[in-house]
Write an enzyme that holds these catalytic residues in place. Structure first.
Site, PDB file in Angstrom:
ATOM      1  CB  THR A  54      39.527  31.398  52.956  1.00 36.24           C
ATOM      2  OG1 THR A  54      38.479  30.966  52.082  1.00 36.24           O
ATOM      3  CG2 THR A  54      38.991  32.464  53.884  1.00 36.24           C
TER       4      THR A  54
ATOM      5  CB  SER B  93      41.079  25.132  46.586  1.00 35.96           C
ATOM      6  OG  SER B  93      39.920  24.982  47.369  1.00 35.96           O
TER       7      SER B  93
ATOM      8  CB  THR C 184      35.274  14.305  53.744  1.00 34.25           C
ATOM      9  OG1 THR C 184      34.386  14.829  52.775  1.00 34.25           O
ATOM     10  CG2 THR C 184      34.502  13.982  55.009  1.00 34.25           C
TER      11      THR C 184
ATOM     12  CD  GLN D  74      23.396   9.442  47.266  1.00 35.29           C
ATOM     13  OE1 GLN D  74      22.515   9.885  47.982  1.00 35.29           O
ATOM     14  NE2 GLN D  74      23.170   9.005  46.042  1.00 35.29           N
TER      15      GLN D  74
HETATM   16  N1  ASN Z   1      36.869  28.970  48.521  1.00 36.11           N
HETATM   17  C1  ASN Z   1      37.956  28.854  49.436  1.00 36.11           C
HETATM   18  C2  ASN Z   1      38.998  27.938  48.812  1.00 36.11           C
HETATM   19  O1  ASN Z   1      38.807  26.745  48.794  1.00 36.11           O
HETATM   20  C3  ASN Z   1      37.450  28.324  50.750  1.00 36.11           C
HETATM   21  C4  ASN Z   1      38.472  28.306  51.884  1.00 36.11           C
HETATM   22  O2  ASN Z   1      39.664  28.245  51.692  1.00 36.11           O
HETATM   23  N2  ASN Z   1      38.004  28.331  53.117  1.00 36.11           N
HETATM   24  O3  ASN Z   1      39.973  28.406  48.277  1.00 36.11           O
END
Ligand code: ASN
Length: 343
Positions: free
Chosen positions: A22, A66, A167, A279
């Protein structure tokens, strides 16, 4: 005083490795959803104050959301770090948050005897947005990369976490990551507070060693009321290299109606290792605590102890890539090899 501070930091050479996420995205046509955009310039051009912290060079490894991360991308990252390891004092990896804990965990297993900071960061809002969290994350990550922190770590929202303990816990908060079973390596407030008791000592280990992943097929099964194990029976064949069962809490699985026990026994007979993760984010697998865990252990299942799921999956990929057999995998899975398990 200010000059003196800057001079000390300027002497450190940092390689910023862009992989996407992002941080570098923008809303695009036709649907206005966030996508990676061409990123010719270094983020340092957007945040020039980073130059006050270190001497930064940028390399573009790849530019993806990602969610599209594959084993090939992880190997590419190892390759870039390997090629540049002796040339830089530290590394900052700009990465999407979705798979950041997977990449970070993988790097922690693949780069053995690491002596330098390898800091992953990213953001929840693009750098181009006014209310972005990218600036602070970048500044903190670069500053940590100038320090004596021989760790693969995730820097996010003013926290530094060992990557194979971290995580993603939130899709909407800037506080997107947590380290449920291990203390933060550092926090940033008015001061930077390093948790030196938890940071690996620089002398830890011998010669630096770079490993790569092979493409291995792991089947991931989550227990839930109503799970029908017969649906998964077709995975018990030569194409499956390993199975991860995301069980309840201390590692409990169904053993009455819809029992998973015959499935685990059959997997073991075929030489397919079965790992039990939890979990529950906090706490540890203890297959001796309940009959529902004990039977899994007797059937041959291997405990992931207090590893995160991301860490367990990438450790599994790593050990499978070494072509170990079931009993070697069992031995090494229970052993702390990169700070991923509490002892
Ligand atoms: N979908 C994005 C990624 O993992 C989420 C982010 O970077 N905040 O590339």
């Amino acid at each position: 005083m200010g000059n003196c501070f800057n001079e000390v930091k300027m002497s450190k050479k940092i390689l910023m490795i862009h992989t996407g996420g992002t941080l570098g995205m923008a809303e695009g046509k036709p649907d206005n959803s966030l996508k990676p955009v061409q990123f010719q310039e270094s983020v340092v051009n957007f945040v020039p104050e980073l130059n006050q912290l270190a001497d930064i060079e940028t390399v573009f490894a790849f530019n993806i959301d990602s969610a599209n991360l594959t084993i090939k991308h992880i190997n590419k990252l190892v390759e870039v770090i390997k090629e540049n390891y002796e040339l830089y004092d530290g590394f900052v990896i700009i990465h999407g948050t979705d798979a950041m804990a997977y990449s970070g965990s993988a790097l922690s297993f693949l780069i053995k005897n690491n002596k330098k900071p390898i800091i992953l960061t990213g953001s929840q809002k693009p750098l181009r947005h006014i209310r972005t969290d990218a600036r602070l994350n970048l500044i903190n990550a670069v500053e940590f990369a100038t320090m004596d922190i021989p760790e693969v770590a995730i820097c996010f929202n003013s926290k530094l976490m060992r990557a194979n303990r971290a995580t993603k816990v939130s899709s909407g908060d800037f506080d997107a990551f947590d380290s449920p079973n291990f203390p933060y390596l550092a926090t940033v407030g008015v001061e930077i507070n390093l948790n030196n008791r938890c940071i690996m000592p620089i002398s830890f280990g011998g010669e630096i060693e770079f490993n790569f992943l092979k493409e291995k097929n792991i089947v991931h099964i989550k227990t839930f009321p109503g799970l029908n194990p017969s649906i998964y029976r077709h995975f018990l064949n030569n194409d499956t290299d390993g199975i991860i069962v995301e069980a309840y809490a201390t590692g409990n699985i169904p053993i009455l109606e819809n029992s998973l026990i015959p499935f685990i026994i059959e997997a073991n007979e075929l030489g397919i290792p079965v790992i039990i993760t939890s979990q529950a984010k906090r706490g540890k697998i203890n297959l001796d605590a309940y009959e529902c865990g004990r039977k899994a252990k007797e059937a041959g299942a291997i405990s992931a102890l207090d590893m995160t799921i991301e860490s367990a999956i990438m450790k599994f990929q790593y050990l499978l890539s070494k072509d170990y057999n079931v009993s070697e995998i069992k031995k090494l899975f229970l052993k702390n090899i990169s700070g991923e398990i509490s002892e």
